[in-house]
Design an enzyme around this catalytic site. Sequence first.
Site, PDB file in Angstrom:
ATOM      1  N   ARG A 108      11.298  -1.755  10.765  1.00  0.00           N
ATOM      2  CA  ARG A 108      10.240  -1.351  11.691  1.00  0.00           C
ATOM      3  C   ARG A 108      10.141  -2.325  12.861  1.00  0.00           C
ATOM      4  O   ARG A 108      10.235  -3.533  12.675  1.00  0.00           O
ATOM      5  CB  ARG A 108       8.895  -1.304  10.951  1.00  0.00           C
ATOM      6  N   ARG A 159      -9.376   1.721   8.838  1.00  0.00           N
ATOM      7  CA  ARG A 159      -9.008   0.361   9.208  1.00  0.00           C
ATOM      8  C   ARG A 159     -10.102  -0.329  10.019  1.00  0.00           C
ATOM      9  O   ARG A 159      -9.951  -1.501  10.377  1.00  0.00           O
ATOM     10  CB  ARG A 159      -7.751   0.414  10.068  1.00  0.00           C
ATOM     11  N   LYS A 200       0.832  -1.209   0.000  1.00  0.00           N
ATOM     12  CA  LYS A 200       0.000   0.000   0.000  1.00  0.00           C
ATOM     13  C   LYS A 200       0.871   1.266   0.000  1.00  0.00           C
ATOM     14  O   LYS A 200       0.619   2.189  -0.760  1.00  0.00           O
ATOM     15  CB  LYS A 200      -0.929   0.019   1.221  1.00  0.00           C
ATOM     16  N   ARG A 206      -0.642  -8.490  13.660  1.00  0.00           N
ATOM     17  CA  ARG A 206      -1.158  -7.501  12.701  1.00  0.00           C
ATOM     18  C   ARG A 206      -2.016  -8.185  11.640  1.00  0.00           C
ATOM     19  O   ARG A 206      -3.045  -7.646  11.230  1.00  0.00           O
ATOM     20  CB  ARG A 206      -0.001  -6.740  12.052  1.00  0.00           C
ATOM     21  N   ARG A 248      11.252  -6.155   4.832  1.00  0.00           N
ATOM     22  CA  ARG A 248      11.086  -4.710   4.581  1.00  0.00           C
ATOM     23  C   ARG A 248      12.133  -3.868   5.309  1.00  0.00           C
ATOM     24  O   ARG A 248      12.364  -4.031   6.504  1.00  0.00           O
ATOM     25  CB  ARG A 248       9.694  -4.272   5.032  1.00  0.00           C
TER      26      ARG A 248
HETATM   27  P1  ADP Z   1       2.236  -1.822   3.216  1.00  0.00           P
HETATM   28  O1  ADP Z   1       2.290  -0.320   3.163  1.00  0.00           O
HETATM   29  O2  ADP Z   1       0.995  -2.373   2.584  1.00  0.00           O
HETATM   30  O3  ADP Z   1       2.458  -2.380   4.581  1.00  0.00           O
HETATM   31  P2  ADP Z   1       4.787  -1.650   1.777  1.00  0.00           P
HETATM   32  O4  ADP Z   1       4.482  -0.746   0.621  1.00  0.00           O
HETATM   33  O5  ADP Z   1       5.581  -1.092   2.899  1.00  0.00           O
HETATM   34  O6  ADP Z   1       3.429  -2.357   2.305  1.00  0.00           O
HETATM   35  O7  ADP Z   1       5.520  -2.924   1.159  1.00  0.00           O
HETATM   36  C1  ADP Z   1       5.919  -4.028   2.008  1.00  0.00           C
HETATM   37  C2  ADP Z   1       7.261  -4.585   1.504  1.00  0.00           C
HETATM   38  O8  ADP Z   1       7.066  -5.232   0.236  1.00  0.00           O
HETATM   39  C3  ADP Z   1       8.349  -3.538   1.281  1.00  0.00           C
HETATM   40  O9  ADP Z   1       9.587  -4.130   1.616  1.00  0.00           O
HETATM   41  C4  ADP Z   1       8.272  -3.235  -0.220  1.00  0.00           C
HETATM   42  O10 ADP Z   1       9.515  -2.823  -0.729  1.00  0.00           O
HETATM   43  C5  ADP Z   1       7.857  -4.589  -0.787  1.00  0.00           C
HETATM   44  N1  ADP Z   1       6.958  -4.500  -1.956  1.00  0.00           N
HETATM   45  C6  ADP Z   1       5.947  -3.617  -2.154  1.00  0.00           C
HETATM   46  N2  ADP Z   1       5.306  -3.870  -3.307  1.00  0.00           N
HETATM   47  C7  ADP Z   1       5.911  -4.980  -3.841  1.00  0.00           C
HETATM   48  C8  ADP Z   1       5.701  -5.753  -5.041  1.00  0.00           C
HETATM   49  N3  ADP Z   1       4.713  -5.448  -5.913  1.00  0.00           N
HETATM   50  N4  ADP Z   1       6.521  -6.806  -5.256  1.00  0.00           N
HETATM   51  C9  ADP Z   1       7.487  -7.112  -4.372  1.00  0.00           C
HETATM   52  N5  ADP Z   1       7.753  -6.436  -3.246  1.00  0.00           N
HETATM   53  C10 ADP Z   1       6.981  -5.366  -2.976  1.00  0.00           C
HETATM   54  P1  AMP Z   2       0.962   0.806   8.967  1.00  0.00           P
HETATM   55  O1  AMP Z   2       2.137   1.713   8.800  1.00  0.00           O
HETATM   56  O2  AMP Z   2      -0.218   1.206   8.127  1.00  0.00           O
HETATM   57  O3  AMP Z   2       1.328  -0.652   8.793  1.00  0.00           O
HETATM   58  O4  AMP Z   2       0.465   0.986  10.476  1.00  0.00           O
HETATM   59  C1  AMP Z   2       1.318   0.654  11.558  1.00  0.00           C
HETATM   60  C2  AMP Z   2       0.499   0.593  12.856  1.00  0.00           C
HETATM   61  O5  AMP Z   2      -0.054   1.892  13.131  1.00  0.00           O
HETATM   62  C3  AMP Z   2      -0.705  -0.333  12.840  1.00  0.00           C
HETATM   63  O6  AMP Z   2      -0.359  -1.680  13.125  1.00  0.00           O
HETATM   64  C4  AMP Z   2      -1.577   0.296  13.945  1.00  0.00           C
HETATM   65  O7  AMP Z   2      -1.088  -0.016  15.222  1.00  0.00           O
HETATM   66  C5  AMP Z   2      -1.348   1.786  13.722  1.00  0.00           C
HETATM   67  N1  AMP Z   2      -2.339   2.360  12.761  1.00  0.00           N
HETATM   68  C6  AMP Z   2      -2.061   2.884  11.531  1.00  0.00           C
HETATM   69  N2  AMP Z   2      -3.181   3.306  10.928  1.00  0.00           N
HETATM   70  C7  AMP Z   2      -4.202   3.032  11.786  1.00  0.00           C
HETATM   71  C8  AMP Z   2      -5.611   3.207  11.724  1.00  0.00           C
HETATM   72  N3  AMP Z   2      -6.210   3.754  10.647  1.00  0.00           N
HETATM   73  N4  AMP Z   2      -6.355   2.807  12.789  1.00  0.00           N
HETATM   74  C9  AMP Z   2      -5.778   2.269  13.874  1.00  0.00           C
HETATM   75  N5  AMP Z   2      -4.449   2.054  13.993  1.00  0.00           N
HETATM   76  C10 AMP Z   2      -3.656   2.445  12.967  1.00  0.00           C
END
Ligand code: ADP
Ligand code: AMP
Length: 226
Positions: free
Chosen positions: A164, A92, A17, A175, A131
């Site tokens: 992270r 969420r 995302k 999660r 990641r």
């Molecule tokens: P989210 O925001 O949904 O938690 P991220 O955008 O941080 O996900 O992506 C999670 C991990 O997967 C990161 O290490 C990113 O570089 C990798 N990633 C994202 N999109 C892809 C894809 N289409 N193919 C492979 N790896 C990806």
């Molecule tokens: P994310 O970066 O989107 O993976 O979010 C990391 C963490 O932040 C989540 O696991 C939650 O603990 C908190 N968080 C982020 N967005 C929300 C939301 N919209 N509602 C509640 N908790 C959130």
Amino acid sequence: MALNRALIVLGPPGAGKGTQSRRIAQLYNVPHLSTGDMLRDAINRGTELGKIAQPIMERGDLVSDELIMAMVEQRLSEPDCSKGFVFDGFPRTLKQAAQLDAILESHGFGKPIVVDFAVPEDKLLKRLTGRWMCSVDGETYNIYEKPPKVAGICDADGGTLIQRADDRPEAVKERLAVYERKTKPLTDYYESKGLLERVDAGKSVEEVNREVRAILNRVDGQHGRV
Ligand code: ADP
Ligand code: AMP
């Protein structure tokens, strides 16, 4: 290109995302509103919100709807949000989604575009545990799928890459469970409103990006701010 509405990117943790939201927001020149990034920023700044959120985030649970809605409403009142925005990780819960509907209406935005990223669980686990994130611009890398040119360093700005705290295996498990219980029902919510666009996000970053852009082009002119 104008967005003039909210794009909501739904999907489990690690679905990509943030990676896609950042690119789409840049393309349309609108803010990328990641509630996770906002909370991490509050933690780094040591604010009251950050102090409350940190232990909740580290165990993989959700921060309360009240705190999230107050944070989002405050951010949407800033002038750079007048031409639309990309939500990443928000809403969420069903409560957040219902409250967001009312906020979008009161700000004169039409219906949002909602894209739902689906990724098989084995890929999600690889994406989360591999990641690494740039401490300067927030760009994400993945040691398995998308490594930086030099280990530990951001390609774009030379920033140090960090992992992270909530990408530890125990927090990842929690999660994913919280996503199934509290966030997945949002797909039915938006589907019943005829707004849900499904994306096979297991493909490459470029392919997923093309698919999202195709959706945005297709629904251009529908919904949106009038
Ligand atoms: P989210 O925001 O949904 O938690 P991220 O955008 O941080 O996900 O992506 C999670 C991990 O997967 C990161 O290490 C990113 O570089 C990798 N990633 C994202 N999109 C892809 C894809 N289409 N193919 C492979 N790896 C990806
Ligand atoms: P994310 O970066 O989107 O993976 O979010 C990391 C963490 O932040 C989540 O696991 C939650 O603990 C908190 N968080 C982020 N967005 C929300 C939301 N919209 N509602 C509640 N908790 C959130």
